[in-house]
Design a protein around this motif. Structure first.
Motif, short mmCIF file in Angstrom:
data_model
loop_
_atom_site.label_atom_id
_atom_site.label_comp_id
_atom_site.label_asym_id
_atom_site.label_seq_id
_atom_site.Cartn_x
_atom_site.Cartn_y
_atom_site.Cartn_z
N ARG A 287 0.83 -1.21 0.00
CA ARG A 287 0.00 0.00 0.00
C ARG A 287 0.87 1.26 0.00
O ARG A 287 0.49 2.29 -0.58
CB ARG A 287 -0.92 0.00 1.22
CG ARG A 287 -1.99 -1.07 1.16
CD ARG A 287 -2.98 -0.92 2.30
NE ARG A 287 -4.04 -1.92 2.22
CZ ARG A 287 -5.05 -2.00 3.08
NH1 ARG A 287 -5.11 -1.15 4.11
NH2 ARG A 287 -5.98 -2.93 2.93
N PHE A 288 2.04 1.19 0.64
CA PHE A 288 2.92 2.36 0.67
C PHE A 288 3.31 2.76 -0.76
O PHE A 288 3.26 3.94 -1.11
CB PHE A 288 4.19 2.05 1.48
CG PHE A 288 5.18 3.18 1.47
CD1 PHE A 288 5.13 4.17 2.43
CD2 PHE A 288 6.16 3.27 0.48
CE1 PHE A 288 6.03 5.22 2.41
CE2 PHE A 288 7.06 4.30 0.45
CZ PHE A 288 7.00 5.29 1.43
N PHE A 289 3.71 1.78 -1.62
CA PHE A 289 4.14 2.10 -2.98
C PHE A 289 3.00 2.74 -3.77
O PHE A 289 3.21 3.71 -4.51
CB PHE A 289 4.64 0.84 -3.67
CG PHE A 289 5.94 0.32 -3.09
CD1 PHE A 289 6.96 1.19 -2.73
CD2 PHE A 289 6.12 -1.04 -2.89
CE1 PHE A 289 8.15 0.70 -2.19
CE2 PHE A 289 7.30 -1.52 -2.35
CZ PHE A 289 8.32 -0.65 -2.00
N ASP A 290 1.78 2.22 -3.61
CA ASP A 290 0.65 2.80 -4.34
C ASP A 290 0.36 4.21 -3.86
O ASP A 290 0.18 5.14 -4.67
CB ASP A 290 -0.59 1.93 -4.15
CG ASP A 290 -0.45 0.57 -4.83
OD1 ASP A 290 0.38 0.46 -5.76
OD2 ASP A 290 -1.14 -0.38 -4.42
N ASP A 291 0.32 4.41 -2.52
CA ASP A 291 -0.02 5.73 -1.98
C ASP A 291 1.09 6.75 -2.23
O ASP A 291 0.81 7.94 -2.39
CB ASP A 291 -0.29 5.62 -0.48
CG ASP A 291 -1.64 4.95 -0.19
OD1 ASP A 291 -2.58 5.16 -0.99
OD2 ASP A 291 -1.76 4.21 0.81
N SER A 292 2.36 6.31 -2.28
CA SER A 292 3.45 7.26 -2.55
C SER A 292 3.37 7.80 -3.97
O SER A 292 3.61 8.98 -4.21
CB SER A 292 4.80 6.60 -2.30
OG SER A 292 5.00 5.49 -3.18
N LEU A 293 3.02 6.91 -4.93
CA LEU A 293 2.86 7.40 -6.31
C LEU A 293 1.70 8.37 -6.41
O LEU A 293 1.76 9.38 -7.13
CB LEU A 293 2.65 6.22 -7.26
CG LEU A 293 3.87 5.33 -7.53
CD1 LEU A 293 3.51 4.20 -8.49
CD2 LEU A 293 5.02 6.15 -8.10
N GLU A 294 0.62 8.10 -5.68
CA GLU A 294 -0.51 9.03 -5.68
C GLU A 294 -0.13 10.36 -5.04
O GLU A 294 -0.55 11.43 -5.51
CB GLU A 294 -1.68 8.40 -4.94
CG GLU A 294 -2.98 9.19 -5.06
CD GLU A 294 -4.16 8.50 -4.41
OE1 GLU A 294 -5.20 9.16 -4.24
OE2 GLU A 294 -4.04 7.29 -4.09
#
Length: 750
Positions: free
Chosen positions: A278-285
């Protein structure tokens, strides 16, 4: 078989230019032994061929030389004209590039001027301003970063800021102020006593009683913070996601964008909980939202959030295994970070223009007495990049008094796109275009490979009238320069043909003259040799006749002895004359042979006895052996006897150390072999194929026996070949020689 020194292959026979032993070496050999005599022969040969030389010089040499000179001049003139035409094409190409660039900059300046005077700027409508700029950018690939400088210190980039940056101070709601005592009690529980559950309870109660949207959002933010502190990061993450979805337009208590603050707290919670997916997805967002910048962040605040996001991303990548990181995640982060870095560069650049350019521009405009309708074009170096700034004063109410300006900042990457339309118009063949900065010295356009170290440009020009601090350079690049390859030039082939004609003609003339000189030398050598052969017996015969006629010899025995000597010398002279005459017939093709079956053994034995009697071979022993039942062979007895006599004569002449000569007649399949073996000086292998040539003499043979005409073995070969036979040599230097005459039993028509 040893004969005379190598002079020529024969009178009347064309010389072989490719013969390693009998070609030019054979021509030059006499010069080395007798240069004075050969020089006289050469002068005689020149005298004989004066007309040939004159015709050659007048008809071939001089016309070919003149045509070659004119051809070379024509090639030089053609290449000069081609270079001049190429230079004009290159100069015209640079002029076109300069015109295109200047026109492009002028069009961009005109576009900027139109934006500055548009109704949106007159009315100060921010949305309309952004719309006007977006519309103005349509089809303009090179307008650069658009920036508006306000009267104070504000700067606005409409392309990535919805509105000019807002002040950091915000209005605190009255309801928030009324919660002061209860907020302080909750903060004491959170920060003072560490009673996080009591703090959460107080914050939740206040949240339930609040009606203001901002107050409720601020209290939720505090609740999520306490949940994260006490380890319930799942609940904290859920609250942060709720704030991100519903409160993107609200600030925090300190004035920061609440959405950004919630996103960063969410990333911290996910990283602490090791929820990397989830961190990788939210960081790109988070990167995408920071790029969109709906809060109009500028300068230091934008850089602060960008650095914070980069730190969190790097920490996650450092702690994650390679298999956990999604494919393409690193590249996506780098791309977003590059865009953020470019925006930060634009802010720094706009700040530089604000401090270094606008004050001088204001003075210039005020000095000219008018502000409307002017677009300043200026160039300067910024962080090792070339920058061109197009700046217009905003034409709106109060703009002249407020000092507001509209500008387009073109950095190196923007200016490289200047040449995109020119790429479809390639440079002339053989050169490559390089645009170089006068400010930094770096290459703005063109591959560095087109500018090799030490290379000098073939043509240079400065961009004038475009405000670009560049110079245009043309460098050599690959084939196709101003010079046409020689092999594609007609004059080259004409000259080459003339040179070939001159070379062949000169070679033939020189060859003819040298051959003539060599033939003259051969003639004199042959006459001297024959004279020596005649002189020896004639001298002896003359002396004997003088004694006989003078009555000095009274003894009948002596008289008979002297008569025998006269008979011997007479036979020797007759045989010598016969060899010369027979060879002349052979050269003329008039020698006839009468073939009749003959006993070869009896013929050989008879010839041996005749040779012994004629030659007086005192000290020599000639042995003879024959096989039984040797078949009769059709042959010309006189001719075969002559050939055998010449072979025996050479065997005796070149066997000074051993007096034994063996002759044998052998049956050999369908042939008869007559073999003569001596133990003389022998023949080197490289001379064995040449001893049957006319007048050829081996090196050792000349030193052992200076006499001889050099015709003996040539006659042997011709006679044997006329009988459809063969002559075979077997010899080693110092061990002797074996000469075999092989005659077919059936014979044939000679």
């Amino acid at each position: 078989y040893p004969g005379q020194p190598p002079i020529l292959q024969g009178l009347g026979t064309p010389l072989s230019w490719n013969d390693a032993h009998g070609g030019w070496v054979a021509h030059i050999w006499p010069w080395l032994h007798n240069p004075d005599g050969m020089f006289e022969n050469f002068k005689d040969a020149l005298g004989r061929h004066k007309k040939l030389l004159a015709v050659y010089v007048v008809v071939v040499f001089l016309p070919a030389l003149l045509l070659a000179v004119f051809g070379i001049r024509a090639i030089a003139n053609e290449r000069y004209k081609l270079r001049q035409r190429t230079f004009d094409e290159q100069r015209a190409f640079l002029a076109d590039v300069k015109s295109e660039v200047a026109d492009l900059i002028d069009r961009r300046a005109s576009s900027l001027k139109g934006l500055a005077s548009s109704p949106a700027f007159l009315e100060g409508d921010l949305g309309a301003i952004r719309g006007a700029i977006s519309a103005g950018l349509q089809g303009e690939s090179l307008i650069g970063e658009i920036v508006i400088w306000g009267s104070a210190d504000e700067m606005w980039f409409p392309a990535f800021q919805e509105s000019p940056p807002r002040a950091d101070s915000i209005a605190v709601p009255e309801g928030w102020k009324a919660l002061g005592p209860e907020l302080r009690e909750a903060e004491t529980s959170e920060f003072g006593r560490g009673e996080l559950s009591k703090a959460i309870t107080r914050y939740r109660r206040l949240h339930g009683e609040a009606h203001d949207r901002r107050i409720k959002a601020w209290l939720l933010n505090r609740i999520a913070r306490c949940e994260a502190k006490q380890g319930d990061r799942v609940t904290a993450a859920a609250i942060y996601r709720s704030l991100i979805e519903t409160c993107s337009d609200l600030p925090t208590e300190s004035g920061r964008p609440l959405e950004l603050a919630a996103r960063f707290e969410l990333l911290d919670a996910l990283l602490a909980d090791r929820d990397l997916e989830r961190f990788f997805d939210d960081s790109l967002e988070a990167y995408s939202r920071l790029q969109d910048n709906p809060w109009s962040l500028a300068g230091a605040p934008f850089q602060f959030y960008a650095d914070m996001l980069r730190e969190k991303t790097e920490a996650a990548l450092a702690s994650a295994a390679a298999a956990v990181v999604p494919a393409g995640y690193r590249a996506a982060v780098e791309n977003r970070q590059d865009l953020i870095d470019k925006r930060m560069t634009a802010w720094r650049l706009a700040r530089t223009v604000r401090t270094d350019v606008l004050p001088g521009l204001t003075r210039d405009l005020e000095g000219e007495g008018r502000a409307e309708g002017l677009v300043l074009k200026t160039a300067f170096a910024f962080e090792d990049h070339d920058v061109v700034a197009l700046i217009a004063r905003l034409d709106r109410a109060g703009a002249a008094r407020d000092g507001a300006f509209l500008g387009a900042l073109l950095m190196l990457g923007d200016m490289k796109r200047l040449f995109d339309p020119l790429a479809s118009q390639p440079a002339p063949p053989g050169v490559a275009l390089v645009a170089r900065s006068n400010l930094t010295g770096g290459i703005v356009f063109g591959s560095p490979g087109q500018d090799p170290p030490g290379a000098r440009p073939v043509l240079t020009d400065v961009l004038q009238g475009s405000s670009l601090p560049w110079r245009l350079e043309l460098y050599p690049a690959g084939p196709g320069g101003p010079d046409i390859p020689l092999y594609r030039n007609l004059f080259f082939w004409i000259i080459l043909a003339l040179l070939v004609i001159l070379f062949i003609g000169s070679g033939l003339v020189v060859r003819t003259i040298v051959q003539e000189a060599s033939l003259l030398k051969l003639k004199s050598d042959f006459i001297a040799s024959v004279s020596h052969e005649f002189k020896t017996p004639l001298t002896a015969m003359g002396a004997i006749l003088e004694h006989l006629l003078g009555g000095d010899v009274e003894d009948p025995v002596k008289t008979r002895e002297y008569v025998g000597i006269l008979q011997h010398d007479s036979d020797r002279l007759k045989r010598l004359v016969k060899n010369v005459l027979d060879f002349s017939k052979i050269e003329d093709g008039k020698r006839d042979y009468r073939l009749r079956p003959a006993d070869v053994a009896r013929l050989v034995e008879r010839e041996i006895r005749s040779f012994e009697k004629e030659s007086g071979t005192a000290g020599f022993r000639i042995g003879f052996r024959t096989d039984d039942g040797v078949s009769a062979v059709p042959l010309d007895e006189e001719a075969i006897g002559q050939a055998l006599h010449n072979i025996l004569d050479n065997a005796v002449k070149f066997s000074p150390g051993d007096a034994t000569i063996d002759v044998e007649v052998r049956k050999k399949d369908d042939a008869v072999e007559i073999a003569v073996r001596d133990k003389g000086i022998g023949i080197p292998e490289n001379e064995q194929k040449k001893i049957f040539e006319k007048f050829y003499r081996g090196k050792r043979a000349a030193s052992v026996s200076p006499t001889g005409t050099g015709l003996g073995l040539a006659l042997v070969r011709h006679i044997v070949h006329a009988h459809h036979g063969d002559v075979v040599i077997q010899s080693r230097p110092g061990e002797g020689t074996r000469v075999s005459i092989i005659l077919p039993v059936r014979g044939g028509q000679p």
